[in-house]
Each structure stands twice: as structure tokens, then as C-alpha cells.
Design an enzyme around this catalytic site. Structure first.
Site, PDB file in Angstrom:
ATOM      1  N   HIS A  91     -26.859 -50.508  14.389  1.00  0.00           N
ATOM      2  CA  HIS A  91     -26.046 -51.646  14.817  1.00  0.00           C
ATOM      3  C   HIS A  91     -25.218 -52.139  13.646  1.00  0.00           C
ATOM      4  CE1 HIS A  91     -24.782 -55.245  16.965  1.00  0.00           C
ATOM      5  NE2 HIS A  91     -24.967 -55.887  15.819  1.00  0.00           N
ATOM      6  N   ASP A 170     -29.655 -63.839  26.771  1.00  0.00           N
ATOM      7  CA  ASP A 170     -28.611 -63.731  25.757  1.00  0.00           C
ATOM      8  C   ASP A 170     -27.229 -63.945  26.374  1.00  0.00           C
ATOM      9  OD1 ASP A 170     -27.697 -63.032  22.994  1.00  0.00           O
ATOM     10  OD2 ASP A 170     -26.728 -61.393  24.079  1.00  0.00           O
ATOM     11  N   ARG A 177     -22.807 -70.479  23.012  1.00  0.00           N
ATOM     12  CA  ARG A 177     -22.514 -70.521  21.576  1.00  0.00           C
ATOM     13  C   ARG A 177     -21.036 -70.297  21.318  1.00  0.00           C
ATOM     14  NH1 ARG A 177     -25.720 -65.887  19.530  1.00  0.00           N
ATOM     15  NH2 ARG A 177     -24.757 -66.408  17.530  1.00  0.00           N
ATOM     16  N   SER A 192     -29.917 -62.820  18.965  1.00  0.00           N
ATOM     17  CA  SER A 192     -28.977 -62.216  19.911  1.00  0.00           C
ATOM     18  C   SER A 192     -28.890 -60.712  19.707  1.00  0.00           C
ATOM     19  CB  SER A 192     -27.596 -62.853  19.749  1.00  0.00           C
ATOM     20  OG  SER A 192     -26.656 -62.259  20.619  1.00  0.00           O
ATOM     21  N   LYS A 196     -31.459 -57.496  22.176  1.00  0.00           N
ATOM     22  CA  LYS A 196     -30.894 -56.377  22.936  1.00  0.00           C
ATOM     23  C   LYS A 196     -31.368 -55.034  22.385  1.00  0.00           C
ATOM     24  CE  LYS A 196     -26.578 -57.909  22.515  1.00  0.00           C
ATOM     25  NZ  LYS A 196     -26.617 -59.332  22.129  1.00  0.00           N
TER      26      LYS A 196
END
Length: 458
Positions: A91, A170, A177, A192, A196
Site C-alpha cells: 500500500h 470506513d 472526514r 482507514s 481495508k
């Protein structure tokens, strides 16, 4: 003796007050908030108030862990155990021209790992992996979990969008947010991202945390804290994790857009080394090396990097990429002759002086890419697959007056004025070459992340 279970009523207003006043919430209270976000039983104004209190006061490590796990468990989860392979993912915290996913996923799969990658779309100045993949004719990013598993069994890698039932909390909290100015909170960002990733059942995770002018968190200490926080949180959840701080002081590689980024990635997967793509190739090999190491296929990340190079050289990574594209409905033939790229308009930006490319404001460059039509300002807006910017010179390069710096592709000729102006502001031509910047900075592992957090005052 069994410990008594707290069954006293929980009231949202009390949780807001507790966090507003600097207190901490226990896992039961966090679960209550997340459940209320998922099923709509807590009004949005109260969730917004709690998010603002959390943004101002911060979340403790224990609260961050509880929030991450509660969000992970708020919907359905993917179980990779039936794949017969270790599940590993990567990620990135986002950048300009950041297309490493298209390289590391097939490389890691070619080395015997499963890569169930759940990705996002462009928003703001950063590009979106899904938008880039959807530039391929027919490529489907919205797969049900059963279909996701089928593709993974077929080729070892799959890059898809989040399903509606995956981490629904989320979806609610991030949208709030985004609208309430509470995005830049390390604890909320960590929960967040990791909720996932952990919902994908990963055995291991490699995090690419950007620093520099194009990073989401520009301050070095903020990026370091987030990296350490994510490593410690994911490790506590049972997922082997490492975070690398990497430079985003210029676009990664030579292409920034959608289709043109895919073309650059395919060139590298084919073991070609186009000028201007050196940093993209090197970062992808390093990230893949860590994935291969954490996935148990190499004793060290350096050995993993060597295996990654072999996957490029023997063609197996490119084969898996095309196999994935076809398994998800894409037309791999679009890459065959370069004829698919048909931008609405093209313009070359020439240098306005002689000297060196002394600096790049990569965030401003990202907005220039977005204004060509390649990105979006609001969720749900369409993007132009053919728009973007191809850079001919990199930071530190010698440049002569009138020499091409970049080629811009836009939806229409009328769209060039703003991105050209942004590029002229973002790129500094000076008399002295800048000092080189290391591509890889600090690395956080389970051995040093906890210690860093304990010794850092926030």
C-alpha cells in the site's frame, strides 16, 4: 474467577465529551461507535463531532488498534486460505506517477505469492490505481469476493475496488472526514488504511509512506510517526508488516496520468528500461523484494529483490500482468502497437531558461495532471484515460532554453492553460544542480516501530 463483563448503557454524547476533554475510549466504546457508523444508528452530526474531537486530541495507540480492528470487522472479509499461497500486499500513501502496484503485484505473484490488492481512485492531486486500470478497454475493477478469489487462483494477483460490504464503517467515516476537515489524523488515517488491508486476510503487508513535496504528509516527523503507527498496529493484528519512507520530491517515473502510466509499467515489466523510469524500476524492485521476503520466499529483502529482477528478466511478471488483465475482462491487445493512446489534444512545454531542474513542487504537478482531465476534484467525476503528462527531464537534469521539459495530453485544447501555468510554477530552473535525494529513507519493522512510538511525543 471470570471477569465481569461491562453491560452498562453507552451514550454517544458521553463518548464525544470524553474524547473532547482528552480522555481515551476503551474497545467497547470504539466498537459502539463503529457499529453505529455502519448501521446508521448514530447520527452523522454526532459521528462528525467525535471525529473532530479525535482529530484535535489524537488517538492513543490502544484506541487506534481498537478502531482498526472494529472497522475491519464491520463487514465481510476475504479469506485467502483457499489460495494455497501466502497472501501479501503493498500500500502506498499516494503520490504523482506512483504506479508501483502494476509492477509489484505481478512480480510477487511470479515468485509464488498471492497478491489480493484492494485499491482506490484518484482524488485531489494524487492518481488512482483503479482509474488507471480502467483505462484498459473492458477491465473490471468491481468484483465480488468469490470472483476475486477465482482470479487470484488463476494468476496469483488481482487488483480490485472495495466491495460495498467490505469495511462499510470506513465508507461512512472517511466521507465525513473528507467533508469536516478531519482527514490529517495519524490514528484515523491508520485505521482507514489498515482496516481495508486487514479485511483482505493478509499474511504480510509492505507500506510505502511518501515524503517530500508531493506527499500527503509533508513533514518528515509526521510521515515517520504514521509509518511506525501502521507497522505497530498491523503487527498487533497478526500481519507481518514493514514501512518504507520513500521520496516523492518529484513524480515517480516519467509518466503521470492513466494510460501512459500503464504503458510505462508494461515497458518495465517487459524488462525494458526507458530513460526517466529508473526510480520507478528501483522502488518497485525494493518493495517487491520486501513482499517476497515477508511472504517467506526469500531469507532477506535483498534476496527478494534478486528474485524480483529474475521475474522481470524471464518474462514471468509481464505474463502474469496480462493474465490478470484478461481474467478481469481487459483487452491486453491495447498495448500491442501504441495506437490506443488517442488524446484529445497535445502540447509540448519547453524550458523558459537554461540551467538545471533545481526543484519540483510535486503536489502542484499533481494538480497540473488533474487539470488535464486525468484526475478528479470530487468523488464520482469521470476521468480521461488518455490525459496526463510525460516528463522528458527529471530533477537535477541539465536543461537548455527552449528544450522540451514535458508533453501534456489533455481532453481539449482549451484545458492546457491551467496545467501549463501550474507546471511553470512547480518546476524551478536554477544555476546549480540540487543535491541528490535518497529514494529510500527510514525503514520501520516490528523490531523498531513500537520503540519509536514510545519515544515520540505527539
Amino acid at each position: 474467577m471470570q471477569e465481569d463483563i461491562d453491560v452498562s448503557p453507552i451514550h454517544t454524547i458521553d463518548l464525544i465529551r470524553t474524547k473532547r476533554d482528552g480522555g481515551s475510549l476503551d474497545p467497547r466504546a470504539i466498537n459502539f461507535l463503529v457499529s453505529g457508523a455502519s448501521d446508521g444508528t448514530i447520527p452523522l452530526e454526532q459521528l462528525s463531532a467525535w471525529l473532530m474531537a479525535a482529530w484535535i486530541r489524537g488517538l492513543s495507540l490502544e484506541e487506534t488498534r481498537a478502531l482498526t480492528l472494529a472497522m475491519r470487522d464491520s463487514g465481510e472479509k476475504f479469506d485467502p486460505s483457499g489460495l494455497g499461497r501466502i497472501a501479501v500486499d503493498k500500500h502506498s500513501t499516494g503520490g504523482v506517477g506512483d504506479k508501483t502496484s502494476f509492477l509489484v503485484a505481478p512480480i510477487a505473484a511470479a515468485c509464488g505469492l498471492a497478491v489480493p490488492m484492494i485499491s482506490g481512485r484518484a482524488l485531489g492531486h494524487t492518481g488512482g490505481t483503479l482509474d488507471k486500470l480502467e483505462a484498459i478497454p473492458g477491465y473490471r475493477t468491481a468484483l465480488a469476493l468469490r470472483e476475486f478469489e477465482t482470479v487470484l487462483k488463476h494468476c496469483g494477483a488481482s487488483i480490485v475496488s472495495q466491495t460495498p460490504a467490505l469495511v462499510p464503517a470506513d465508507r461512512v467515516l472517511y466521507a465525513l472526514r473528507d467533508r469536516t476537515g478531519t482527514v490529517e489524523s495519524p490514528g484515523l488515517i491508520c485505521a482507514s488504511i489498515l482496516s481495508k488491508k486487514l479485511a483482505a486476510g493478509l499474511n504480510a503487508l509492505v507500506l510505502d509512506v511518501k515524503t517530500g513535496s508531493g506527499a500527503f504528509l509533508r513533514k518528515q516527523q509526521d510521515a515517520e510517526y504514521l509509518a511506525a503507527l501502521m507497522v505497530a498496529t498491523a503487527e498487533a493484528a497478526g500481519t507481518r508488516t514493514v514501512a518504507l519512507l520513500t521520496d516523492m520530491g518529484q513524480p515517480l517515473g516519467r509518466a503521470a496520468g492513466n494510460w501512459i502510466e500503464l504503458v510505462e509499467s508494461v515497458e518495465l515489466l517487459g524488462n525494458r528500461r526507458p530513460a526517466g523510469s529508473e526510480d520507478l524500476r528501483e522502488l518497485s524492485l525494493i518493495l517487491a523484494g520486501w513482499m517476497i521476503h515477508l511472504g517467506g520466499k526469500a531469507a532477506t529483502p535483498e534476496t527478494g529483490r534478486k528474485l524480483a529482477i529474475a521475474a522481470l528478466e524471464n518474462g514471468s511478471a509481464l505474463e502474469i500482468f496480462f493474465k490478470m488483465v484478461e481474467a478481469q475482462g481487459g483487452d491486453s491487445g491495447a498495448f500491442a502497437d501504441g495506437g490506443f493512446h488517442r488524446p484529445g489534444a497535445t502540447r509540448v512545454l519547453n524550458a523558459w531558461g537554461s540551467g538545471f531542474i533545481a526543484a519540483m513542487d510535486t503536489t502542484k504537478i499533481g494538480w497540473a495532471v488533474q487539470r488535464t482531465g486525468a484526475g478528479r476534484e470530487r468523488a464520482g467525476e469521470p476521468v480521461d484515460p488518455h490525459a496526463g503528462i510525460l516528463f522528458h527531464l527529471r530533477r537535477g537534469a541539465r536543461v537548455e532554453n527552449g528544450q522540451p521539459i514535458a508533453t501534456l495530453y489533455a481532453t481539449t485544447e482549451a484545458m492546457f492553460d491551467e496545467p501549463v501555468e501550474l507546471l511553470s510554477q512547480a518546476i524551478t530552473i536554477g544555476p546549480i544542480a540540487p543535491e541528490p535525494v535518497e529514494l529510500i529513507g527510514r525503514i520501520f519493522t516490528r523490531e523498531n516501530a513500537e520503540a519509536y512510538l514510545q519515544n515520540t511525543v505527539r
